[in-house]
Design an enzyme around this catalytic site. Sequence first.
Site, PDB file in Angstrom:
ATOM      1  N   ALA A 259       0.792  -1.240   0.000  1.00  7.86           N
ATOM      2  CA  ALA A 259       0.000   0.000   0.000  1.00  7.86           C
ATOM      3  C   ALA A 259       0.819   1.282   0.000  1.00  7.86           C
ATOM      4  O   ALA A 259       0.247   2.368   0.032  1.00  7.86           O
ATOM      5  CB  ALA A 259      -0.998   0.036   1.170  1.00  7.86           C
ATOM      6  N   ALA A 260       2.147   1.172  -0.093  1.00  5.92           N
ATOM      7  CA  ALA A 260       2.949   2.397  -0.141  1.00  5.92           C
ATOM      8  C   ALA A 260       2.597   3.222  -1.378  1.00  5.92           C
ATOM      9  O   ALA A 260       2.459   4.448  -1.308  1.00  5.92           O
ATOM     10  CB  ALA A 260       4.437   2.054  -0.127  1.00  5.92           C
ATOM     11  N   GLY A 261       2.452   2.549  -2.512  1.00  3.90           N
ATOM     12  CA  GLY A 261       2.069   3.254  -3.735  1.00  3.90           C
ATOM     13  C   GLY A 261       0.681   3.852  -3.651  1.00  3.90           C
ATOM     14  O   GLY A 261       0.405   4.911  -4.233  1.00  3.90           O
ATOM     15  N   ASP A 262      -0.199   3.195  -2.918  1.00  2.00           N
ATOM     16  CA  ASP A 262      -1.563   3.706  -2.760  1.00  2.00           C
ATOM     17  C   ASP A 262      -1.587   4.934  -1.855  1.00  2.00           C
ATOM     18  O   ASP A 262      -2.327   5.890  -2.106  1.00  2.00           O
ATOM     19  CB  ASP A 262      -2.473   2.616  -2.186  1.00  2.00           C
ATOM     20  CG  ASP A 262      -2.552   1.405  -3.095  1.00  2.00           C
ATOM     21  OD1 ASP A 262      -2.406   1.579  -4.321  1.00  2.00           O
ATOM     22  OD2 ASP A 262      -2.751   0.296  -2.579  1.00  2.00           O
TER      23      ASP A 262
END
Length: 320
Positions: A259-262
Site C-alpha cells: 500500500a505504499a504506492g496507494d
Amino acid sequence: MSQTESSATRTDGVLIVGSITADLTTFSHRLPSRGETVLGDDFTLVLGGKGANQAIAVALAGSSAYMVSCVGTDLFAPLLTNGLQQAGVDIDHVSQVPGPSGIAHIRVDESGENDIVMVPLANASLSAEQIDAAFLAHASSSRVLLTQLEIPWALTQHAIRKAHESGLTVILDPAPATALDGSIWPLVDIVTPNETEASRLTGIVVTDADSAIAAGRWFTARGAGHALITMASSGAILVSETAVQHFPAIPVVAVDTTAAGDAFAGYLGAALARGNDLTDSIRQAMAAGALTVTQRGASPSLPQRAAVEALLDLHAGAAH
C-alpha cells in the site's frame, strides 16, 4: 458537517474508481520457493484493494473521497464497507453484487518486500452506468480522478474519459501493469508507475535515474502530461515534456511495502484537489508513502495527515 452538505459546499473532492478487496496477508522470514512450505510468523485479514487504499489515503489527507466500486455478498463485505465508512470515505456509489468480494493474497518477508495475487471477483461487476452516476453526483465538487488497473480496463478507460471531459485532473496508477490502449495517454495528466510497472509498460528497464527519465519520456511522448516514476529508496522522478525533477526518498526502516504506492497516490490526489502545486503535492505523497512502509498491512498502515506533515517538517529540518 453532514455528507450531503459536504458534497454541496466543498470542491476538494477526489473520485476514486477502482478495486476493493479483502487482504489476506502472511508474514514469514522469507518467501517460499516453488513447491516449498515455510512456517510463517503472523497473519492479518484487513480491508485493501488499490482503489480502497487510495480512497482511505485521500480521506486521511483531509479531502473528500468518493469511492466507486463493488463488493460481494459474502462474509467479507461488511468488513470492507464498514472500513471505508469508518475512514471517512463516501460509499454511496459502492454497489453490492451477488457472489464473493475481491480477494488479495499477500506474502511479506522480513525485509518488508511482498508479492500479491489479486482476484477481482466482485470488482469485475463494476459498470459504466455506475461510474456515470458517480460523476453526475460528484464531478462538480471534485478536482481529481484516481484510478488503477484492478478493475476491467474498459471501465478504467471510461472513467478517464469522463474525468477528462469533466475537467478533472486524471491520475492513473498503472498497476498491475498491462499493455494499454495508446489513445488514453493524452487524457492522463499524471501517470505514477513504479520501476517494475514503468519497465513493463515502456520496454525500458528502469534501474536508475537515467533509465527512469527515459521511461518517463516514453509516456510524455505519447501524450501524458507528467510521468512520475517512483523508485522506493531511490525517490521519485517527475518527467514532463520540458523538464525533469528528482524527489529524494525520505529514509525509513521498511516493515511492509504493501500500500505504499496507494498512500502515495491518495495523498498526491488529495493535495492537488486542495489546490496545492504539483511539487508540494509530490512531497506530501513521498512522506505518506514513507510512513506507510513502516507499518504492517494495507489500509491499517495508511498515515494520518498530521503524521505526514510532522515527517515533512522533520525531514526539512534534517536537510538544513
